[in-house]
Design a protein around this motif. Sequence first.
Motif, PDB file in Angstrom:
ATOM      1  N   UNK A  33       2.393  -8.494   0.371  1.00 24.91           N
ATOM      2  CA  UNK A  33       2.514  -8.017  -1.010  1.00 24.91           C
ATOM      3  C   UNK A  33       2.358  -6.508  -1.144  1.00 24.91           C
ATOM      4  N   UNK A  34       2.030  -5.842  -0.080  1.00 21.15           N
ATOM      5  CA  UNK A  34       1.770  -4.402  -0.129  1.00 21.15           C
ATOM      6  C   UNK A  34       2.876  -3.580   0.527  1.00 21.15           C
ATOM      7  N   UNK A  35       4.081  -4.119   0.566  1.00 21.77           N
ATOM      8  CA  UNK A  35       5.191  -3.443   1.238  1.00 21.77           C
ATOM      9  C   UNK A  35       5.432  -2.035   0.690  1.00 21.77           C
ATOM     10  N   UNK A  36       5.404  -1.873  -0.637  1.00 19.47           N
ATOM     11  CA  UNK A  36       5.670  -0.558  -1.233  1.00 19.47           C
ATOM     12  C   UNK A  36       4.607   0.458  -0.832  1.00 19.47           C
ATOM     13  N   UNK A  37       3.343   0.011  -0.778  1.00 18.96           N
ATOM     14  CA  UNK A  37       2.262   0.915  -0.382  1.00 18.96           C
ATOM     15  C   UNK A  37       2.475   1.367   1.060  1.00 18.96           C
ATOM     16  N   UNK A  38       2.807   0.430   1.943  1.00 15.94           N
ATOM     17  CA  UNK A  38       3.049   0.766   3.346  1.00 15.94           C
ATOM     18  C   UNK A  38       4.222   1.735   3.474  1.00 15.94           C
ATOM     19  N   UNK A  39       5.301   1.479   2.734  1.00 17.83           N
ATOM     20  CA  UNK A  39       6.458   2.383   2.771  1.00 17.83           C
ATOM     21  C   UNK A  39       6.052   3.779   2.316  1.00 17.83           C
ATOM     22  N   UNK A  40       5.264   3.871   1.246  1.00 15.98           N
ATOM     23  CA  UNK A  40       4.811   5.174   0.746  1.00 15.98           C
ATOM     24  C   UNK A  40       3.959   5.895   1.787  1.00 15.98           C
ATOM     25  N   UNK A  41       3.080   5.157   2.472  1.00 14.95           N
ATOM     26  CA  UNK A  41       2.240   5.765   3.494  1.00 14.95           C
ATOM     27  C   UNK A  41       3.069   6.277   4.675  1.00 14.95           C
ATOM     28  N   UNK A  42       4.072   5.498   5.071  1.00 17.65           N
ATOM     29  CA  UNK A  42       4.933   5.916   6.176  1.00 17.65           C
ATOM     30  C   UNK A  42       5.727   7.165   5.792  1.00 17.65           C
ATOM     31  N   UNK A  43       6.275   7.176   4.580  1.00 18.67           N
ATOM     32  CA  UNK A  43       7.019   8.354   4.120  1.00 18.67           C
ATOM     33  C   UNK A  43       6.101   9.571   4.061  1.00 18.67           C
ATOM     34  N   UNK A  44       4.870   9.397   3.578  1.00 23.54           N
ATOM     35  CA  UNK A  44       3.922  10.513   3.515  1.00 23.54           C
ATOM     36  C   UNK A  44       3.597  11.030   4.915  1.00 23.54           C
TER      37      UNK A  44
END
Length: 106
Positions: free
Chosen positions: A61-72
């Motif tokens: 359920x935290x896919x968007x958070x993980x994507x944001x962390x990877x992009x950061x």
Amino acid sequence: MDIMGLMKQAQAMQQKMADLQSELDGVQVTGASGGGSVSVTMTAKGDVKGLTLDASLLVPDEKEILEDLIVAALNDAKAKAERAAQERMQDLTKGLPLPPGMKLPF
């Protein structure tokens, strides 16, 4: 400076930039985000060499958070890589200004 002097300076700078391109693969930086929960290792040339993330981030359920962390982390590594490349170029050229119209290769 006369045109011949500018041409010689441009040729020397082109050789230095070619040398720099080959050297930048050896310079690696690590960018991080989320308190270090995601890190990206990248060469100063911009090639990604590794991605490390905390296993606790692998929650469906935290896919968007993980994507944001990877992009950061990628953006952090890219900024560090650009700084490393700029510093190396300054070392190589001894701070000489680029000839008019010449751009750095990164």
